[in-house]
Design a protein around this motif. Structure first.
Motif, PDB file in Angstrom:
ATOM      1  N   PHE A   1       9.128  10.621   2.729  1.00 45.87           N
ATOM      2  CA  PHE A   1       8.676  11.999   2.883  1.00 45.87           C
ATOM      3  C   PHE A   1       9.808  12.843   3.469  1.00 45.87           C
ATOM      4  O   PHE A   1      10.344  12.530   4.529  1.00 45.87           O
ATOM      5  CB  PHE A   1       7.459  12.093   3.809  1.00 45.87           C
ATOM      6  CG  PHE A   1       6.979  13.500   3.999  1.00 45.87           C
ATOM      7  CD1 PHE A   1       6.037  14.049   3.139  1.00 45.87           C
ATOM      8  CD2 PHE A   1       7.499  14.310   4.997  1.00 45.87           C
ATOM      9  CE1 PHE A   1       5.609  15.361   3.290  1.00 45.87           C
ATOM     10  CE2 PHE A   1       7.082  15.616   5.164  1.00 45.87           C
ATOM     11  CZ  PHE A   1       6.137  16.144   4.307  1.00 45.87           C
TER      12      PHE A   1
ATOM     13  N   LYS B   1       2.022  10.833  -9.166  1.00 45.61           N
ATOM     14  CA  LYS B   1       0.863   9.959  -9.412  1.00 45.61           C
ATOM     15  C   LYS B   1      -0.004  10.541 -10.526  1.00 45.61           C
ATOM     16  O   LYS B   1      -0.486   9.800 -11.403  1.00 45.61           O
ATOM     17  CB  LYS B   1       0.055   9.800  -8.124  1.00 45.61           C
ATOM     18  CG  LYS B   1       0.797   9.064  -7.018  1.00 45.61           C
ATOM     19  CD  LYS B   1       0.052   9.131  -5.692  1.00 45.61           C
ATOM     20  CE  LYS B   1       0.889   8.547  -4.557  1.00 45.61           C
ATOM     21  NZ  LYS B   1       0.174   8.626  -3.252  1.00 45.61           N
TER      22      LYS B   1
ATOM     23  N   ASN C   1      -0.281   9.928   0.426  1.00 49.96           N
ATOM     24  CA  ASN C   1       0.918   9.326   1.015  1.00 49.96           C
ATOM     25  C   ASN C   1       0.846   9.255   2.539  1.00 49.96           C
ATOM     26  O   ASN C   1       1.685   8.615   3.168  1.00 49.96           O
ATOM     27  CB  ASN C   1       2.176  10.095   0.599  1.00 49.96           C
ATOM     28  CG  ASN C   1       2.220  11.504   1.137  1.00 49.96           C
ATOM     29  OD1 ASN C   1       1.424  12.353   0.718  1.00 49.96           O
ATOM     30  ND2 ASN C   1       3.130  11.783   2.061  1.00 49.96           N
TER      31      ASN C   1
ATOM     32  N   CYS D   1       4.494  16.125   0.106  1.00 49.34           N
ATOM     33  CA  CYS D   1       3.196  15.641  -0.363  1.00 49.34           C
ATOM     34  C   CYS D   1       2.896  16.065  -1.799  1.00 49.34           C
ATOM     35  O   CYS D   1       2.281  15.309  -2.569  1.00 49.34           O
ATOM     36  CB  CYS D   1       2.094  16.099   0.578  1.00 49.34           C
ATOM     37  SG  CYS D   1       2.007  17.899   0.823  1.00 49.34           S
TER      38      CYS D   1
ATOM     39  N   PHE E   1       4.524   4.838  -5.806  1.00 51.44           N
ATOM     40  CA  PHE E   1       5.125   6.093  -5.352  1.00 51.44           C
ATOM     41  C   PHE E   1       5.118   6.233  -3.830  1.00 51.44           C
ATOM     42  O   PHE E   1       5.974   6.939  -3.275  1.00 51.44           O
ATOM     43  CB  PHE E   1       4.437   7.285  -6.018  1.00 51.44           C
ATOM     44  CG  PHE E   1       4.789   7.425  -7.467  1.00 51.44           C
ATOM     45  CD1 PHE E   1       6.065   7.830  -7.847  1.00 51.44           C
ATOM     46  CD2 PHE E   1       3.873   7.122  -8.458  1.00 51.44           C
ATOM     47  CE1 PHE E   1       6.415   7.942  -9.187  1.00 51.44           C
ATOM     48  CE2 PHE E   1       4.210   7.236  -9.802  1.00 51.44           C
ATOM     49  CZ  PHE E   1       5.490   7.646 -10.166  1.00 51.44           C
ATOM     50  N   ASN E   2       4.218   5.546  -3.161  1.00 49.31           N
ATOM     51  CA  ASN E   2       4.210   5.614  -1.701  1.00 49.31           C
ATOM     52  C   ASN E   2       5.387   4.875  -1.064  1.00 49.31           C
ATOM     53  O   ASN E   2       5.566   4.927   0.153  1.00 49.31           O
ATOM     54  CB  ASN E   2       2.886   5.079  -1.143  1.00 49.31           C
ATOM     55  CG  ASN E   2       1.770   6.092  -1.232  1.00 49.31           C
ATOM     56  OD1 ASN E   2       2.004   7.271  -1.509  1.00 49.31           O
ATOM     57  ND2 ASN E   2       0.538   5.661  -0.998  1.00 49.31           N
TER      58      ASN E   2
ATOM     59  N   LYS F   1      -2.360   5.592   3.246  1.00 53.56           N
ATOM     60  CA  LYS F   1      -1.883   5.019   1.983  1.00 53.56           C
ATOM     61  C   LYS F   1      -2.915   4.180   1.236  1.00 53.56           C
ATOM     62  O   LYS F   1      -2.725   3.866   0.069  1.00 53.56           O
ATOM     63  CB  LYS F   1      -0.611   4.203   2.245  1.00 53.56           C
ATOM     64  CG  LYS F   1       0.540   5.038   2.782  1.00 53.56           C
ATOM     65  CD  LYS F   1       1.797   4.196   3.010  1.00 53.56           C
ATOM     66  CE  LYS F   1       2.889   4.993   3.706  1.00 53.56           C
ATOM     67  NZ  LYS F   1       3.361   6.127   2.904  1.00 53.56           N
TER      68      LYS F   1
ATOM     69  N   PHE G   1       4.641  13.572  -4.228  1.00 52.76           N
ATOM     70  CA  PHE G   1       3.929  12.303  -4.334  1.00 52.76           C
ATOM     71  C   PHE G   1       2.719  12.462  -5.264  1.00 52.76           C
ATOM     72  O   PHE G   1       2.487  11.641  -6.154  1.00 52.76           O
ATOM     73  CB  PHE G   1       3.420  11.863  -2.947  1.00 52.76           C
ATOM     74  CG  PHE G   1       4.467  11.259  -2.056  1.00 52.76           C
ATOM     75  CD1 PHE G   1       4.656   9.885  -2.000  1.00 52.76           C
ATOM     76  CD2 PHE G   1       5.254  12.065  -1.236  1.00 52.76           C
ATOM     77  CE1 PHE G   1       5.603   9.315  -1.154  1.00 52.76           C
ATOM     78  CE2 PHE G   1       6.207  11.515  -0.387  1.00 52.76           C
ATOM     79  CZ  PHE G   1       6.388  10.138  -0.348  1.00 52.76           C
TER      80      PHE G   1
ATOM     81  N   ASN H   1      -0.479   4.310  -6.891  1.00 52.79           N
ATOM     82  CA  ASN H   1      -0.440   4.795  -5.516  1.00 52.79           C
ATOM     83  C   ASN H   1       0.608   4.042  -4.698  1.00 52.79           C
ATOM     84  O   ASN H   1       1.427   4.643  -3.990  1.00 52.79           O
ATOM     85  CB  ASN H   1      -1.819   4.635  -4.879  1.00 52.79           C
ATOM     86  CG  ASN H   1      -1.978   5.408  -3.588  1.00 52.79           C
ATOM     87  OD1 ASN H   1      -1.645   6.583  -3.502  1.00 52.79           O
ATOM     88  ND2 ASN H   1      -2.489   4.745  -2.563  1.00 52.79           N
TER      89      ASN H   1
END
Length: 205
Positions: free
Chosen positions: A67, A101, A147, A94, A62-63, A150, A97, A59
């Motif tokens: 965006f 994941k 995302n 979104c 990738f965050n 978070k 993301f 998490n």
């Protein structure tokens, strides 16, 4: 990054992904190659971690990406990017993301029946959104990877999200007020999902 020895950076990365990372670097720039190598190192180093740590590591990794709406990034109203495209651009929406994941956790050995990509309405933003849900047990409240918010949180703490439908590699469910939803068929009914998988399989095989 420049102080890290080249041999260490590429250690534990298969020849296939070294080649893919190099190709991404040629398309998206040198930093894209480093991001994909960092992703592959994360996969290599996270296989033996407890599931809670795997969820957190994936998490958080990738965050770090930005965006950006599909129309601005891909000149399309809706485009589901592969993890390689997402990391290459260092940006996505979104869905991108969530997809990255999902694929990473599956590669780490998380069973598909414990994961769902969930299409929701983000009530505070009044727009559609996607998150990844992890179910420790079939009847448990899932933990959400997101995302927007978070931190890992159980779905019961995300009253700002209204589930619409969910899916994984095999199945598609329409959401109900309570429970895991109603099975309505295979996820192959989602053309964007099928197209994404075809492209990713072509890239990685």
């Amino acid at each position: 990054m420049v102080s890290i020895p080249h041999w260490w950076l590429y250690a534990d990365v298969t020849d296939k992904y070294r080649k893919l990372a190099k190709q991404a670097g040629e398309v998206y720039g040198a930093d894209a190659e480093k991001r994909i190598i960092a992703w592959r190192r994360l996969v290599s180093e996270s296989r033996s971690l407890p599931i809670t740590e795997q969820l957190t590591v994936v998490n958080n990794f990738f965050n770090q990406m930005d965006f950006v709406d599909d129309i601005d990034l891909w000149a399309k109203e809706d485009y589901w990017a592969t993890p390689i495209e997402f990391l290459g651009m260092r940006a996505g929406d979104c869905e991108d993301f969530t997809i990255a994941k999902y694929f990473t956790l599956r590669e780490l050995g998380v069973p598909d029946d414990k994961l769902r990509l969930v299409y929701v309405k983000a009530l505070s933003l009044n727009q559609h959104h996607m998150v990844l849900a992890y179910y420790h047990k079939p009847t448990s409240v899932p933990v959400l990877l997101d995302n927007l918010d978070k931190g890992l949180k159980p779905a019961s703490q995300r009253n700002d999200l209204l589930p619409i439908y969910s899916f994984n590699a095999e199945n598609l469910w329409l959401s109900k007020e309570k429970g895991r939803g109603v099975l309505v068929g295979g996820s192959s009914r989602l053309s964007l999902w099928t197209d994404l998988n075809d492209r990713f399989n072509t890239m990685t095989n």
